[in-house]
Design an enzyme around this catalytic site. Structure first.
Site, PDB file in Angstrom:
ATOM      1  N   ARG A  36       0.829  -1.216   0.000  1.00  0.00           N
ATOM      2  CA  ARG A  36       0.000   0.000   0.000  1.00  0.00           C
ATOM      3  C   ARG A  36       0.859   1.260   0.000  1.00  0.00           C
ATOM      4  O   ARG A  36       0.455   2.268  -0.574  1.00  0.00           O
ATOM      5  CB  ARG A  36      -0.950  -0.024   1.189  1.00  0.00           C
ATOM      6  N   LYS A 200     -20.411 -15.605   1.744  1.00  0.00           N
ATOM      7  CA  LYS A 200     -21.871 -15.425   1.813  1.00  0.00           C
ATOM      8  C   LYS A 200     -22.489 -14.820   0.566  1.00  0.00           C
ATOM      9  O   LYS A 200     -21.975 -13.866   0.009  1.00  0.00           O
ATOM     10  CB  LYS A 200     -22.196 -14.503   2.990  1.00  0.00           C
ATOM     11  N   GLY A 357      -8.714  -8.154  -1.840  1.00  0.00           N
ATOM     12  CA  GLY A 357      -9.075  -9.072  -0.758  1.00  0.00           C
ATOM     13  C   GLY A 357      -8.387 -10.415  -0.837  1.00  0.00           C
ATOM     14  O   GLY A 357      -7.217 -10.529  -1.194  1.00  0.00           O
ATOM     15  N   GLY A 380     -13.164  -4.096  -0.949  1.00  0.00           N
ATOM     16  CA  GLY A 380     -14.523  -3.549  -0.801  1.00  0.00           C
ATOM     17  C   GLY A 380     -14.849  -2.562  -1.906  1.00  0.00           C
ATOM     18  O   GLY A 380     -15.940  -2.589  -2.487  1.00  0.00           O
TER      19      GLY A 380
HETATM   20  P1  AMP Z   1     -15.430 -13.393   1.478  1.00  0.00           P
HETATM   21  O1  AMP Z   1     -14.892 -12.510   2.572  1.00  0.00           O
HETATM   22  O2  AMP Z   1     -16.917 -13.351   1.339  1.00  0.00           O
HETATM   23  O3  AMP Z   1     -14.689 -13.190   0.171  1.00  0.00           O
HETATM   24  O4  AMP Z   1     -15.139 -14.877   1.946  1.00  0.00           O
HETATM   25  C1  AMP Z   1     -13.851 -15.375   2.073  1.00  0.00           C
HETATM   26  C2  AMP Z   1     -13.893 -16.548   2.991  1.00  0.00           C
HETATM   27  O5  AMP Z   1     -14.808 -17.499   2.482  1.00  0.00           O
HETATM   28  C3  AMP Z   1     -12.578 -17.256   3.143  1.00  0.00           C
HETATM   29  O6  AMP Z   1     -12.095 -17.057   4.456  1.00  0.00           O
HETATM   30  C4  AMP Z   1     -12.914 -18.719   2.886  1.00  0.00           C
HETATM   31  O7  AMP Z   1     -12.341 -19.601   3.832  1.00  0.00           O
HETATM   32  C5  AMP Z   1     -14.430 -18.750   3.012  1.00  0.00           C
HETATM   33  N1  AMP Z   1     -15.043 -19.836   2.259  1.00  0.00           N
HETATM   34  C6  AMP Z   1     -14.810 -20.159   0.981  1.00  0.00           C
HETATM   35  N2  AMP Z   1     -15.510 -21.270   0.648  1.00  0.00           N
HETATM   36  C7  AMP Z   1     -16.186 -21.653   1.735  1.00  0.00           C
HETATM   37  C8  AMP Z   1     -17.062 -22.744   2.016  1.00  0.00           C
HETATM   38  N3  AMP Z   1     -17.367 -23.628   1.082  1.00  0.00           N
HETATM   39  N4  AMP Z   1     -17.583 -22.817   3.253  1.00  0.00           N
HETATM   40  C9  AMP Z   1     -17.274 -21.899   4.189  1.00  0.00           C
HETATM   41  N5  AMP Z   1     -16.446 -20.868   3.987  1.00  0.00           N
HETATM   42  C10 AMP Z   1     -15.907 -20.739   2.771  1.00  0.00           C
END
Ligand code: AMP
Length: 401
Positions: A36, A200, A357, A380
């Site tokens: 950064r 999610k 990210g 983000g």
């Molecule tokens: P995000 O912040 O929404 O991009 O989510 C990233 C996180 O999603 C990472 O820490 C992953 O470990 C988690 N992740 C990816 N696939 C899965 C899964 N099938 N079940 C639970 N967590 C997951």
């Protein structure tokens, strides 16, 4: 992009307040990743070379409006001074006596760094008095903090929105992020493939809907895939599911059909009895078809057939954007899907854009960073750009005539 940049104005002798993103990872007072800082250097060097008085400000971590020395920017000032080969005057407050003095004394071509803006409660609350005082330090506001451009805080947007600074332009980092990402979204060379993963569905609702309109193929992996699979009537066992979003997922499946877009969902998956704890613990897994997921197990990565399917889809693309891991990539046994997608992106000649990210971290860790066209510095912010939103830190800047 139609916003003015530092190149479009005369900066000589002007006090330029530059909002940068110096929110660097630290361990025991030592900076562990300088990306950064490096991202902000072109703008800082340009301003120094062109005789501006450079006053830098940034947040670091989440001190929540309180002074907390765990989040001081002093180590950044020291490191920046080494990199630039010139003194960086560090103000020990944001709008107090130390900042007043540093700003009063700064000469053309010199650099000041103010203390963490989030030590002031007014930063996140967009307090008018805070913004007015900060604005009194400058003739020109320069935003180069892409990582916080989606936040409407005092030093990221409000200072201009309230009318306290009239001349507001972007730096080179924001200019580059926008020209690559916004252009690819608006005028992609097709086929345009978007890959979305992460935990999610709810976090990416608008992104999914907007990208379906823009891209030719949308690939879904990660935890959010299981809500889609459940929406299609499959039994996903103990996998992460957001029941409230099942209707939305069905709508997206229909939307893809009606727009004649390809929507890829996993055909097989890596399952385990439980989530790894700690996250990198050894874990026993099986590769099963999505129609055969055991009721007492959970899906933690895309399966091998899906990896090949997704890699093939990426290979046909001329433009690819990617945000979010395909599985629990923090665990080596569950990183196969994320590695396969990263590798496919690294091997294609297409324009490849990584939306910050976790996906950026995965690409860097795997040594593929220099194979990508662009890796965004804002997870983000880039997601909000993919959503089709206007970012407040950019919207507030002066338009080119
Ligand atoms: P995000 O912040 O929404 O991009 O989510 C990233 C996180 O999603 C990472 O820490 C992953 O470990 C988690 N992740 C990816 N696939 C899965 C899964 N099938 N079940 C639970 N967590 C997951």
């Amino acid at each position: 992009m139609n916003k003015k940049s530092v190149r479009d104005i005369d900066v000589k002798g002007k006090r330029c307040l530059v909002r940068v993103d110096f929110n660097v990872p630290m361990k025991d007072g030592v900076i562990t990743d300088e990306n950064r800082i490096n991202g902000a250097l072109p703008t800082i060097k340009y301003l120094i070379e062109n005789g501006a008085k450079v006053i830098l400000c940034s947040h670091m971590g989440k001190p929540k409006g309180q002074v907390n020395m765990k989040y001081t920017l002093k180590p950044v000032a020291d490191r920046l001074s080494e990199i630039l080969g010139q003194k960086v005057v560090f103000a020990t407050d944001v709008i107090g006596e130390s900042a007043d003095k540093a700003v009063a004394e700064v000469k053309d071509g010199e650099v000041v760094l103010l203390e963490n803006t989030r030590f002031e409660a007014g930063e996140e609350k967009r307090d008018e008095a805070f913004c007015k005082k900060l604005a009194s330090y400058c003739d020109v506001f320069v935003n180069d903090a892409f990582g916080t451009a989606h936040r409407s805080h005092g030093s990221t947007a409000a200072i201009v929105e309230y009318g306290f600074v009239k001349d507001a332009v972007c730096g080179f980092l924001i200019e580059k992020e926008l020209s690559v990402m916004a252009d690819s979204l608006e005028r992609p060379v097709r086929p345009f493939v978007a890959v979305l993963g992460g935990a999610k569905v709810a976090d990416k609702l608008k992104v999914i809907s907007n990208l379906l309109e823009k891209c030719d193929t949308l690939i879904i992996g990660g935890g959010m895939a299981y809500t889609f699979l459940k929406a299609k009537g499959l039994n996903v066992g103990k996998s992460l599911v957001d029941d409230e979003q099942i209707g939305y997922c069905l709508d997206m499946i229909k939307k893809a059909e009606s727009l004649n877009k390809k929507l890829y969902l996993p055909v097989d998956t890596i399952v385990a009895k439980s989530f790894p704890d700690p996250i990198d613990a050894e874990i026993e897994v099986k590769n099963v078809a999505v129609e055969e997921m055991p009721a007492d197990e959970m899906g933690l990565d895309i399966g091998e057939k899906t990896q090949a399917l997704y890699a093939d889809a990426v290979k046909t693309a001329k433009t690819v954007i990617w945000n979010g891991p395909m599985g629990v990539f923090e665990n080596p046994t569950l990183a196969g899907g994320t590695i396969a997608v990263a590798k496919a992106l690294a091997e294609t000649d297409a324009t490849t854009i990584i939306g910050g990210g976790d996906s950026a971290a995965a690409v860097a860790e795997l040594g593929f960073a220099d194979k990508m066209t662009h890796i965004s510095t804002g997870g983000g912010a880039s997601l909000e750009l993919f959503e089709g939103k206007v970012l407040p830190g950019i919207a507030c800047l002066n338009e080119k005539e």
